[in-house]
Design a protein around this motif. Structure first.
Motif, PDB file in Angstrom:
ATOM      1  N   LYS A  48      47.902  35.559  42.821  1.00  0.00           N
ATOM      2  CA  LYS A  48      48.776  34.469  42.348  1.00  0.00           C
ATOM      3  C   LYS A  48      50.253  34.872  42.418  1.00  0.00           C
ATOM      4  N   SER A  49      50.545  36.064  41.880  1.00  0.00           N
ATOM      5  CA  SER A  49      51.951  36.503  41.879  1.00  0.00           C
ATOM      6  C   SER A  49      52.430  36.748  43.303  1.00  0.00           C
ATOM      7  N   THR A  50      51.533  37.269  44.144  1.00  0.00           N
ATOM      8  CA  THR A  50      51.881  37.494  45.551  1.00  0.00           C
ATOM      9  C   THR A  50      52.249  36.170  46.214  1.00  0.00           C
ATOM     10  N   GLY A  92      45.125  41.512  35.455  1.00  0.00           N
ATOM     11  CA  GLY A  92      45.785  41.248  34.171  1.00  0.00           C
ATOM     12  C   GLY A  92      47.225  41.708  34.169  1.00  0.00           C
ATOM     13  N   ASP A  99      42.895  37.823  55.147  1.00  0.00           N
ATOM     14  CA  ASP A  99      42.780  38.988  56.040  1.00  0.00           C
ATOM     15  C   ASP A  99      41.591  39.872  55.679  1.00  0.00           C
TER      16      ASP A  99
HETATM   17  N1  GTP Z   1      44.884  42.145  51.586  1.00  0.00           N
HETATM   18  C1  GTP Z   1      45.500  41.286  50.793  1.00  0.00           C
HETATM   19  N2  GTP Z   1      45.823  41.664  49.560  1.00  0.00           N
HETATM   20  C2  GTP Z   1      46.448  40.771  48.747  1.00  0.00           C
HETATM   21  C3  GTP Z   1      46.774  39.477  49.185  1.00  0.00           C
HETATM   22  N3  GTP Z   1      47.391  38.833  48.165  1.00  0.00           N
HETATM   23  C4  GTP Z   1      47.436  39.677  47.155  1.00  0.00           C
HETATM   24  N4  GTP Z   1      46.872  40.861  47.490  1.00  0.00           N
HETATM   25  C5  GTP Z   1      46.724  42.047  46.632  1.00  0.00           C
HETATM   26  O1  GTP Z   1      45.924  41.715  45.515  1.00  0.00           O
HETATM   27  C6  GTP Z   1      46.367  42.433  44.373  1.00  0.00           C
HETATM   28  C7  GTP Z   1      46.640  41.493  43.242  1.00  0.00           C
HETATM   29  O2  GTP Z   1      47.749  40.672  43.591  1.00  0.00           O
HETATM   30  P1  GTP Z   1      48.588  39.877  42.501  1.00  0.00           P
HETATM   31  O3  GTP Z   1      49.473  38.954  43.231  1.00  0.00           O
HETATM   32  O4  GTP Z   1      49.212  40.807  41.535  1.00  0.00           O
HETATM   33  O5  GTP Z   1      47.430  39.063  41.798  1.00  0.00           O
HETATM   34  P2  GTP Z   1      47.507  38.105  40.527  1.00  0.00           P
HETATM   35  O6  GTP Z   1      46.587  36.994  40.778  1.00  0.00           O
HETATM   36  O7  GTP Z   1      48.920  37.783  40.234  1.00  0.00           O
HETATM   37  O8  GTP Z   1      46.916  39.023  39.390  1.00  0.00           O
HETATM   38  P3  GTP Z   1      47.134  38.972  37.795  1.00  0.00           P
HETATM   39  O9  GTP Z   1      48.604  38.913  37.559  1.00  0.00           O
HETATM   40  O10 GTP Z   1      46.547  40.215  37.339  1.00  0.00           O
HETATM   41  O11 GTP Z   1      46.418  37.785  37.300  1.00  0.00           O
HETATM   42  C8  GTP Z   1      47.581  43.244  44.813  1.00  0.00           C
HETATM   43  O12 GTP Z   1      47.179  44.547  45.109  1.00  0.00           O
HETATM   44  C9  GTP Z   1      48.054  42.501  46.056  1.00  0.00           C
HETATM   45  O13 GTP Z   1      48.719  43.371  46.978  1.00  0.00           O
HETATM   46  C10 GTP Z   1      46.406  39.125  50.525  1.00  0.00           C
HETATM   47  O14 GTP Z   1      46.648  38.006  51.010  1.00  0.00           O
HETATM   48  N5  GTP Z   1      45.779  40.068  51.273  1.00  0.00           N
END
Ligand code: GTP
Ligand code: MG
Length: 424
Positions: free
Chosen positions: A222-224, A242, A320
């Protein structure tokens, strides 16, 4: 009536413009700048106060009634900078003027019939506009509303006149078409207002900006995604589930439409009270969103939306890592699917803010006036008794007059003008 002044330019520029308005404007300016230039001609003058030179300024005089406020007005274009501004402000105060309240110039313009309430609100919206679509709403949308309002008022005046004729000459043989034409006229006017009311939520959303909320399980990306769409490193990304706790918002401009995009805490059962609070905030944000971006990374069970009534767009992330990439899946890592996602979000934003040429009621106050007018018209239609129908039609005219402020109510004026910036 007091004489008021305010800087009408923001701090930090090369020039500060101070506007003065009110009965003592000329006298105060003469005391500062000496002989006044010809009306509406800018002339360079040295400003003196207490035998001290404060600045060399361009002085422009706008005599009443052809000024922004309708009163005598002067604009002093000073050199920018705090010291000059403060010196002139304290000289003006010394000479008997006082700093204007927010919106006070516009309020005086309204009281002197220089603009009506709709025009005043449109000016405030134009100054606050941050995107192209908001600028268009403040100019074109407001013009359409103004024109619609004038035509509604005219129609209503005719309907009232017809109704009066029915009351005044009940025994004469008025052709039955008169009654039928009156009812049809009320019905048509009511329908036009309903159309404007139907488009109102879209105009309101455009004025305030759309709320898009990213929701989904922890670690789903989500944050990404927020960072990718914002094109900046705003939210912390980590492989620890989290990570995000606070709701983090960025402003996007999607084809001129303002969107507040919010990243939230990942949804899961947790014993950690801080994370639990983050999840509560995530759900609260989602509950009032215009669109939920429901994120699913394909590695954990997808969360079921607790907000079935809110429009939801499902987004598969981490394309990916998936053997066969589903259609519409995105990868923040490779950038795959992101342009398509942006195009879909833009199309949704356009649909949610489309006013399709309708009179754009963009403020709760405006919507309330038209709703009251439409209700009075509906009541007139349901009332065949001529006197009662006449009463309803006059009620409709009163409600409509509040829209432009033809009937000014002090409480309405306070609400409208207090939302302005100082200097307007
Ligand atoms: N390979 C790959 N990894 C990804 C992608 N998007 C996110 N990630 C990885 O997934 C992990 C979690 O990403 P976040 O964006 O922090 O996920 P989030 O949903 O915000 O997580 P919380 O804040 O814990 O709820 C990180 O290590 C990112 O680098 C993607 O499109 N491809
Ligand atoms: Mg996160």
């Amino acid at each position: 009536m007091s004489t008021i002044f305010a800087p009408i330019t923001g701090p930090g520029g090369a020039v500060t413009v101070i506007r003065l308005s009110g009965p003592a404007t000329r006298q105060i300016t003469e005391s500062l700048a000496g002989k006044l230039p010809k009306p509406r001609h800018a002339a360079l003058r040295k400003l003196h106060h207490n035998r001290e030179t404060l600045d060399t300024a361009l002085v422009t005089v706008f005599p009443a009634p052809n000024s922004f406020t309708g009163e005598d007005c002067v604009e002093l274009s000073l050199h920018g900078g705090r010291a000059v501004r403060n010196a002139v402000i304290s000289a003006l105060t010394d000479l008997g003027a006082r700093l204007a309240e927010p919106g006070e110039f516009s309020r005086r313009a309204y009281l002197n019939n220089r603009l009506d309430l709709l025009q005043a609100e449109a000016t405030a919206d134009l100054i606050a506009a941050e995107t192209a679509a908001q600028r268009r709403l403040a100019i074109d949308g407001a013009n359409r509303l103004h024109a619609a309002c004038a035509s509604w008022r005219e129609t209503l005046r005719h309907l009232i006149a017809q109704q009066e004729a029915l009351i005044d000459f009940p025994d004469e043989d008025l052709p039955p078409e008169v009654e039928a034409r009156l009812a049809a006229g009320i019905k048509a006017l009511h329908a036009e207002m309903q159309t404007a009311l139907t488009a109102a939520p879209n105009a309101e959303r455009l004025r305030d900006g759309l709320e898009f909320v990213i929701l989904g399980p922890p670690n789903a990306g989500k944050s990404t995604l927020l960072n990718a769409l914002a094109g900046a490193d705003i939210a912390i990304v980590s492989e620890t589930p989290g990570t995000t706790r606070d709701a983090i918002s960025v402003k996007l401009d999607l084809a001129g439409i303002p969107v507040h995009l919010t990243d939230t805490a990942g949804l899961r059962a947790t014993a950690d009270p801080i994370e639990a609070e983050g999840i509560r905030r995530a759900q609260a944000r989602a509950a009032t969103a215009d669109l939920i971006l429901q994120i699913d990374d394909g590695f954990q069970p997808a969360t079921v939306s607790a907000h079935p009534t809110i429009e939801t767009l499902h987004i598969q992330t981490k394309a990916d890592l998936l053997a066969d990439r589903p259609a519409n899946a995105i990868s923040a890592k490779t950038g795959a699917g992101l342009p398509e996602l942006l195009a879909r979000l833009t199309a949704i934003a356009q649909r949610l803010t489309d006013t399709s040429g309708a009179a754009a009621l963009a403020r709760p106050r405006q919507i309330a006036c038209i709703r009251d007018t439409a209700e009075a018209l509906a009541s007139a239609l349901a009332n065949p008794e001529p006197e009662l129908r006449g009463e309803d039609l006059r009620g409709a005219a009163t409600a409509l007059a509040r829209l432009t402020g033809t009937i000014g109510v002090e409480a309405i004026l306070d609400a409208v003008f207090s939302g302005f910036c100082i200097g307007k």
